[in-house]
Design a protein around this motif. Structure first.
Motif, PDB file in Angstrom:
ATOM      1  N   THR A  84      15.896 -28.523   1.195  1.00  0.00           N
ATOM      2  CA  THR A  84      15.690 -29.865   1.243  1.00  0.00           C
ATOM      3  C   THR A  84      16.605 -30.370   2.475  1.00  0.00           C
ATOM      4  OG1 THR A  84      15.953 -29.664  -1.133  1.00  0.00           O
ATOM      5  CG2 THR A  84      16.472 -31.978   0.117  1.00  0.00           C
ATOM      6  N   ASN A  85      15.697 -31.313   3.192  1.00  0.00           N
ATOM      7  CA  ASN A  85      16.259 -31.872   4.471  1.00  0.00           C
ATOM      8  C   ASN A  85      16.342 -30.630   5.616  1.00  0.00           C
ATOM      9  OD1 ASN A  85      16.466 -34.637   3.664  1.00  0.00           O
ATOM     10  ND2 ASN A  85      18.448 -33.874   2.642  1.00  0.00           N
ATOM     11  N   ARG A  86      15.785 -29.513   5.594  1.00  0.00           N
ATOM     12  CA  ARG A  86      15.924 -28.655   6.591  1.00  0.00           C
ATOM     13  C   ARG A  86      14.621 -28.791   7.560  1.00  0.00           C
ATOM     14  NH1 ARG A  86      17.445 -23.060   7.567  1.00  0.00           N
ATOM     15  NH2 ARG A  86      18.990 -23.386   5.852  1.00  0.00           N
ATOM     16  N   LYS A  87      14.819 -28.825   8.822  1.00  0.00           N
ATOM     17  CA  LYS A  87      13.642 -28.887   9.573  1.00  0.00           C
ATOM     18  C   LYS A  87      12.657 -27.616   9.477  1.00  0.00           C
ATOM     19  CE  LYS A  87      16.179 -31.733  12.682  1.00  0.00           C
ATOM     20  NZ  LYS A  87      17.109 -31.836  13.698  1.00  0.00           N
ATOM     21  N   GLY A  88      13.185 -26.348   9.066  1.00  0.00           N
ATOM     22  CA  GLY A  88      12.033 -25.458   9.035  1.00  0.00           C
ATOM     23  C   GLY A  88      12.047 -24.864   7.859  1.00  0.00           C
ATOM     24  N   VAL A  89      11.771 -23.558   7.819  1.00  0.00           N
ATOM     25  CA  VAL A  89      11.566 -22.674   6.595  1.00  0.00           C
ATOM     26  C   VAL A  89      12.618 -21.600   6.470  1.00  0.00           C
ATOM     27  CG1 VAL A  89      10.088 -21.091   5.250  1.00  0.00           C
ATOM     28  CG2 VAL A  89       9.064 -23.127   6.439  1.00  0.00           C
ATOM     29  N   LEU A  90      13.425 -21.549   5.236  1.00  0.00           N
ATOM     30  CA  LEU A  90      14.341 -20.443   4.904  1.00  0.00           C
ATOM     31  C   LEU A  90      13.713 -19.243   4.169  1.00  0.00           C
ATOM     32  CD1 LEU A  90      17.107 -19.518   5.081  1.00  0.00           C
ATOM     33  CD2 LEU A  90      17.830 -21.008   3.433  1.00  0.00           C
ATOM     34  N   LEU A  91      13.643 -17.903   4.598  1.00  0.00           N
ATOM     35  CA  LEU A  91      13.069 -17.011   3.927  1.00  0.00           C
ATOM     36  C   LEU A  91      14.219 -16.121   3.562  1.00  0.00           C
ATOM     37  CD1 LEU A  91      10.029 -16.067   6.445  1.00  0.00           C
ATOM     38  CD2 LEU A  91       9.690 -17.261   4.072  1.00  0.00           C
ATOM     39  N   GLY A  92      14.091 -15.435   2.239  1.00  0.00           N
ATOM     40  CA  GLY A  92      15.116 -14.550   1.756  1.00  0.00           C
ATOM     41  C   GLY A  92      14.657 -13.953   0.554  1.00  0.00           C
ATOM     42  N   GLY A  93      15.791 -13.300  -0.098  1.00  0.00           N
ATOM     43  CA  GLY A  93      15.592 -12.710  -1.364  1.00  0.00           C
ATOM     44  C   GLY A  93      14.920 -11.451  -1.107  1.00  0.00           C
ATOM     45  N   PHE A  94      14.783 -10.956   0.028  1.00  0.00           N
ATOM     46  CA  PHE A  94      14.148  -9.572   0.212  1.00  0.00           C
ATOM     47  C   PHE A  94      14.271  -8.651  -0.726  1.00  0.00           C
ATOM     48  CE2 PHE A  94      14.617 -11.881   4.322  1.00  0.00           C
ATOM     49  CZ  PHE A  94      13.201 -12.210   4.460  1.00  0.00           C
ATOM     50  N   THR A  95      13.419  -8.133  -1.757  1.00  0.00           N
ATOM     51  CA  THR A  95      13.525  -7.165  -2.662  1.00  0.00           C
ATOM     52  C   THR A  95      12.320  -6.270  -2.885  1.00  0.00           C
ATOM     53  OG1 THR A  95      14.619  -9.200  -3.783  1.00  0.00           O
ATOM     54  CG2 THR A  95      14.217  -7.157  -5.063  1.00  0.00           C
ATOM     55  N   ILE A  96      12.495  -5.082  -3.019  1.00  0.00           N
ATOM     56  CA  ILE A  96      11.632  -4.007  -3.520  1.00  0.00           C
ATOM     57  C   ILE A  96      11.611  -3.679  -5.051  1.00  0.00           C
ATOM     58  CG2 ILE A  96      10.397  -1.845  -3.039  1.00  0.00           C
ATOM     59  CD1 ILE A  96      10.090  -3.489  -0.572  1.00  0.00           C
ATOM     60  N   SER A  97      10.385  -3.732  -5.669  1.00  0.00           N
ATOM     61  CA  SER A  97      10.382  -3.200  -6.745  1.00  0.00           C
ATOM     62  C   SER A  97       9.901  -1.832  -6.851  1.00  0.00           C
ATOM     63  CB  SER A  97       9.455  -4.016  -8.003  1.00  0.00           C
ATOM     64  OG  SER A  97       9.284  -3.192  -8.990  1.00  0.00           O
ATOM     65  N   GLU A  98      10.188  -0.821  -7.260  1.00  0.00           N
ATOM     66  CA  GLU A  98       9.614   0.609  -7.275  1.00  0.00           C
ATOM     67  C   GLU A  98       8.374   0.567  -8.173  1.00  0.00           C
ATOM     68  OE1 GLU A  98      10.054   2.912  -5.054  1.00  0.00           O
ATOM     69  OE2 GLU A  98      11.701   2.017  -4.222  1.00  0.00           O
ATOM     70  N   ASP A  99       8.494  -0.139  -9.122  1.00  0.00           N
ATOM     71  CA  ASP A  99       7.473  -0.243 -10.290  1.00  0.00           C
ATOM     72  C   ASP A  99       6.123  -0.412  -9.597  1.00  0.00           C
ATOM     73  OD1 ASP A  99       6.145  -0.758 -12.427  1.00  0.00           O
ATOM     74  OD2 ASP A  99       7.067  -2.869 -12.595  1.00  0.00           O
ATOM     75  N   SER A 100       5.293   0.749  -9.709  1.00  0.00           N
ATOM     76  CA  SER A 100       3.812   0.505  -9.438  1.00  0.00           C
ATOM     77  C   SER A 100       3.150   1.457 -10.322  1.00  0.00           C
ATOM     78  CB  SER A 100       3.785   1.088  -7.752  1.00  0.00           C
ATOM     79  OG  SER A 100       4.197   2.296  -7.784  1.00  0.00           O
ATOM     80  N   PRO A 101       2.597   1.073 -11.343  1.00  0.00           N
ATOM     81  CA  PRO A 101       1.849   1.574 -12.312  1.00  0.00           C
ATOM     82  C   PRO A 101       0.171   2.178 -12.091  1.00  0.00           C
ATOM     83  CG  PRO A 101       1.666  -0.608 -12.838  1.00  0.00           C
ATOM     84  CD  PRO A 101       2.742  -0.552 -11.776  1.00  0.00           C
ATOM     85  N   ASN A 102      -0.192   1.706 -10.694  1.00  0.00           N
ATOM     86  CA  ASN A 102      -1.306   2.173 -10.370  1.00  0.00           C
ATOM     87  C   ASN A 102      -1.156   2.993  -9.082  1.00  0.00           C
ATOM     88  OD1 ASN A 102      -2.953   1.154 -12.186  1.00  0.00           O
ATOM     89  ND2 ASN A 102      -2.574  -0.914 -11.266  1.00  0.00           N
ATOM     90  N   GLY A 133       2.695   1.481  -3.389  1.00  0.00           N
ATOM     91  CA  GLY A 133       4.146   1.239  -2.953  1.00  0.00           C
ATOM     92  C   GLY A 133       4.968   0.528  -3.765  1.00  0.00           C
ATOM     93  N   GLY A 134       4.789   0.116  -4.747  1.00  0.00           N
ATOM     94  CA  GLY A 134       5.215  -0.700  -5.607  1.00  0.00           C
ATOM     95  C   GLY A 134       5.152  -2.204  -4.780  1.00  0.00           C
ATOM     96  N   HIS A 135       6.144  -3.195  -5.143  1.00  0.00           N
ATOM     97  CA  HIS A 135       5.824  -4.446  -4.418  1.00  0.00           C
ATOM     98  C   HIS A 135       7.375  -5.125  -3.748  1.00  0.00           C
ATOM     99  CE1 HIS A 135       6.942  -6.077  -8.640  1.00  0.00           C
ATOM    100  NE2 HIS A 135       7.235  -7.134  -7.893  1.00  0.00           N
ATOM    101  N   ALA A 136       6.782  -5.775  -3.062  1.00  0.00           N
ATOM    102  CA  ALA A 136       7.992  -6.484  -2.296  1.00  0.00           C
ATOM    103  C   ALA A 136       7.871  -8.183  -2.939  1.00  0.00           C
ATOM    104  CB  ALA A 136       7.646  -6.694  -0.738  1.00  0.00           C
ATOM    105  N   ALA A 168       0.906  -1.147   0.043  1.00  0.00           N
ATOM    106  CA  ALA A 168      -0.033  -0.046   0.033  1.00  0.00           C
ATOM    107  C   ALA A 168       0.949   1.510   0.088  1.00  0.00           C
ATOM    108  CB  ALA A 168      -0.911  -0.047   1.356  1.00  0.00           C
ATOM    109  N   ASP A 169       2.109   1.157   0.673  1.00  0.00           N
ATOM    110  CA  ASP A 169       2.730   2.426   0.831  1.00  0.00           C
ATOM    111  C   ASP A 169       4.284   1.851   0.458  1.00  0.00           C
ATOM    112  OD1 ASP A 169       0.943   4.335   1.884  1.00  0.00           O
ATOM    113  OD2 ASP A 169       0.701   2.744   3.734  1.00  0.00           O
ATOM    114  N   LYS A 170       5.075   3.166   0.085  1.00  0.00           N
ATOM    115  CA  LYS A 170       6.388   2.604  -0.161  1.00  0.00           C
ATOM    116  C   LYS A 170       7.195   2.137   1.075  1.00  0.00           C
ATOM    117  CE  LYS A 170       7.436   5.614  -3.891  1.00  0.00           C
ATOM    118  NZ  LYS A 170       6.959   4.456  -4.963  1.00  0.00           N
ATOM    119  N   MET A 171       8.020   1.089   0.795  1.00  0.00           N
ATOM    120  CA  MET A 171       9.021   0.704   1.768  1.00  0.00           C
ATOM    121  C   MET A 171      10.244   0.248   1.252  1.00  0.00           C
ATOM    122  SD  MET A 171       8.166  -3.009   3.654  1.00  0.00           S
ATOM    123  CE  MET A 171       6.585  -2.669   4.523  1.00  0.00           C
ATOM    124  N   ASP A 172      11.406   0.410   1.978  1.00  0.00           N
ATOM    125  CA  ASP A 172      12.756  -0.010   1.436  1.00  0.00           C
ATOM    126  C   ASP A 172      13.086  -1.536   1.905  1.00  0.00           C
ATOM    127  OD1 ASP A 172      13.693   0.547   4.043  1.00  0.00           O
ATOM    128  OD2 ASP A 172      14.714   2.522   3.626  1.00  0.00           O
TER     129      ASP A 172
END
Ligand SMILES: NC(=O)C1=CN([C@@H]2O[C@H](COP(=O)(O)OP(=O)(O)OC[C@H]3O[C@@H](n4cnc5c(N)ncnc54)[C@H](OP(=O)(O)O)[C@@H]3O)[C@@H](O)[C@H]2O)C=CC1
Ligand SMILES: CC(=O)N[C@@H](CCC(=O)OP(=O)(O)O)C(=O)O
Length: 320
Positions: free
Chosen positions: A262-280, A283-286, A227-231
């Motif tokens: 694979t074979n991990r007991k939990g979840v690995l989260l990453g690749g945190f990226t923001i695109s400034e591109d927001s035609p409408n 805040g763009g998208h994460a 909804a709003d810009k975020m870095d």
């Protein structure tokens, strides 16, 4: 040592059943009471799962026989649509017994707790009817959950799974010949885990799954309109704060790859990226990527978390 809690396992021959036998064998307070398989009936469990120390033999038990056998917990690890006769028989003979269902059959039922501890553990503790989440749905909700209050549109998710996600019943999605050097898209709209994630996040999610030739592991990439810009620093901080006290969730800057999950007991989260591109406007998208093992945090590890919560044990007992 205290008397162990007895666990009955229906669907013990399957991919998730195999992981559950191993986890139960390594859990200091659980003991495998019986292992149900029609196809493997009569064979010692240790023949296919050498870590079984409870000397079980696979048995072809009917739902009534399951309900009448002594157990504190019954795990249903059978295909979608198979749980009801077991649930009905247990309701009739032993209504207080804990049931953990790995299928999708009760994930849309308000009488059942939905067992994704990192997002709703207070609703699981002490419950006797727990629907274990779907594998993709686990990764999707953990990747999108922290951003739900910040959404500016409908998140869209691309997912890839190893073929063990399709179970052991032969189908194009677990046929090594069809999958060789291949990536197979399917259920491009309306997949069960799209509906499940939408229901439990409380906001619409779009999801298109794909299956590929590795046996296990899932990667999902979520595009999340804001909804709003975020870095990127604020995005990363949001996830760090949300999951700071979650031993089964790891974060990193780089996007996780399939083998990291694979074979991990939990979840690995990453690749945190923001695109400034927001035609409408907005805040763009994460973009957030999640990798997990579909058979572990996507199924069996999560089931053991839920058993621990239901029994009042430490949530990660027998897991870490
Ligand atoms: N594989 C995965 O990555 C994940 C799976 N799940 C869910 O977990 C459940 C189990 O999946 P999975 O282990 O892959 O499945 P499998 O196909 O590998 O195994 C299914 C098991 O269920 C038994 N079974 C089949 N039909 C029935 C029936 N009508 N009544 C009782 N038992 C039956 C089979 O044994 P037998 O025929 O010998 O009795 C077998 O042990 C499914 O509901 C699946 O959707 C959830 C998350 C992840
Ligand atoms: C690769 C593959 O086929 N994956 C399965 C994963 C679903 C699963 O196991 O979950 P449920 O418990 O919701 O049925 C699928 O897309 O149906």
């Amino acid at each position: 040592m205290s008397t162990p809690f007895l666990v009955g396992l229906v669907g013990a021959r399957g991919h998730t059943g195999r992981e559950l036998i191993r986890l139960i064998a390594g859990h200091p307070e659980l003991m495998l009471a019986y292992a149900v398989s029609r196809e493997f009936a009569g064979r010692p469990v240790a023949e296919v799962a050498p870590e079984d120390k409870d000397e079980c033999v696979f048995e072809a038990l009917s739902p009534e026989e399951v309900a009448k056998r002594r157990a504190d917990v019954v795990i249903l690890a059978a295909p979608d649509g198979a749980a009801a006769p077991y649930v009905e028989a247990i309701e009739a003979h032993a209504p207080g017994r804990i049931i953990i269902d790995l299928s999708a059959d009760y994930r849309f039922n308000d009488d059942w707790a939905y067992g994704l501890p990192e997002l709703n553990r207070k609703n699981i503790a002490g419950k006797t009817r727990i629907a274990n989440p779907g594998c993709y749905a686990t990764a999707i909700q953990l990747a999108i959950g922290p951003l739900v209050p910040k959404l500016g549109g409908i998140p869209s998710v691309f997912g890839v799974s190893g073929y063990s996600g399709a179970g052991t019943k032969p189908s194009p999605k677990n046929d090594p010949e069809r999958l060789k050097d291949n990536l197979m898209p399917y259920a491009l709209t309306g997949h069960n885990h799209e509906r499940e994630s939408t229901r439990h996040l409380g906001t619409k999610v779009r999801f298109s799954p794909h299956v590929h030739p590795a046996f296990r592991g899932i990667v999902i990439t979520a595009h999340i309109p804001l909804a709003d810009k975020m870095d990127v620093a604020a995005l990363t901080q949001l996830f760090e704060e949300k999951y700071a006290r979650e031993p089964l969730i790891a974060l990193r800057n780089a996007p996780p790859e399939l083998k990291d999950g694979t074979n991990r007991k939990g979840v690995l989260l990453g690749g945190f990226t923001i695109s400034e591109d927001s035609p409408n406007g907005g805040g763009g998208h994460a973009v957030v990527v999640a990798a997990e093992d579909n058979l572990l945090k996507g199924a069996a590890v999560q089931a053991v978390q839920n058993i621990n919560l239901a029994l009042g044990l430490e949530e990660l007992k027998g897991i870490l």
